[in-house]
Design a protein around this motif. Structure first.
Motif, PDB file in Angstrom:
ATOM      1  N   THR A  16       0.901  -1.301  -0.072  1.00 17.07           N
ATOM      2  CA  THR A  16      -0.007  -0.007  -0.126  1.00 17.07           C
ATOM      3  C   THR A  16       0.763   1.168   0.065  1.00 17.07           C
ATOM      4  OG1 THR A  16      -1.870  -1.316   1.057  1.00 17.07           O
ATOM      5  CG2 THR A  16      -1.909   1.307   1.205  1.00 17.07           C
ATOM      6  N   GLY A  19       2.387   2.036  -3.365  1.00 17.70           N
ATOM      7  CA  GLY A  19       1.478   2.218  -4.333  1.00 17.70           C
ATOM      8  C   GLY A  19       1.348   3.828  -3.976  1.00 17.70           C
ATOM      9  N   TRP A  27      -2.856   1.950  -8.365  1.00 21.00           N
ATOM     10  CA  TRP A  27      -3.991   0.609  -8.247  1.00 21.00           C
ATOM     11  C   TRP A  27      -3.212  -0.358  -7.280  1.00 21.00           C
ATOM     12  CZ3 TRP A  27      -1.043  -3.570  -9.267  1.00 21.00           C
ATOM     13  CH2 TRP A  27      -0.223  -3.554 -10.048  1.00 21.00           C
ATOM     14  N   VAL A  30      -4.344   0.623  -3.908  1.00 20.57           N
ATOM     15  CA  VAL A  30      -5.817   0.159  -3.760  1.00 20.57           C
ATOM     16  C   VAL A  30      -5.852  -1.055  -3.445  1.00 20.57           C
ATOM     17  CG1 VAL A  30      -8.076  -0.215  -4.571  1.00 20.57           C
ATOM     18  CG2 VAL A  30      -6.794   1.968  -5.098  1.00 20.57           C
ATOM     19  N   ILE A  31      -5.060  -1.907  -4.196  1.00 20.71           N
ATOM     20  CA  ILE A  31      -5.134  -3.634  -4.056  1.00 20.71           C
ATOM     21  C   ILE A  31      -4.564  -3.767  -2.511  1.00 20.71           C
ATOM     22  CG2 ILE A  31      -4.022  -5.429  -4.763  1.00 20.71           C
ATOM     23  CD1 ILE A  31      -4.382  -4.670  -7.728  1.00 20.71           C
TER      24      ILE A  31
END
Length: 56
Positions: A16, A19, A27, A30-31
């Motif tokens: 996180t 990212g 993305w 988000v994942i």
């Protein structure tokens, strides 16, 4: 089992943060966030079942 969940939570936090830091990989943040929440929920459910606490 608890150690595995903690390791997964740590991995999702790293994904996180990576990212969020790398602008072009939104993305990934988000994942990572979704996986973190899913793993935390799974760990909480498993812990409650072991203690004999019934959910809603």
């Amino acid at each position: 089992m608890g150690r595995i969940i903690l390791w997964l939570l740590a991995a999702w936090v790293v994904i996180t943060i990576a990212g969020a830091v790398i602008e072009g990989v939104f993305w990934l943040a988000v994942i990572g966030g979704v996986l973190f929440l899913g793993t935390a929920a799974y760990g909480a459910i498993k812990t409650n079942r072991r203690k004999g606490i019934k959910g809603p």
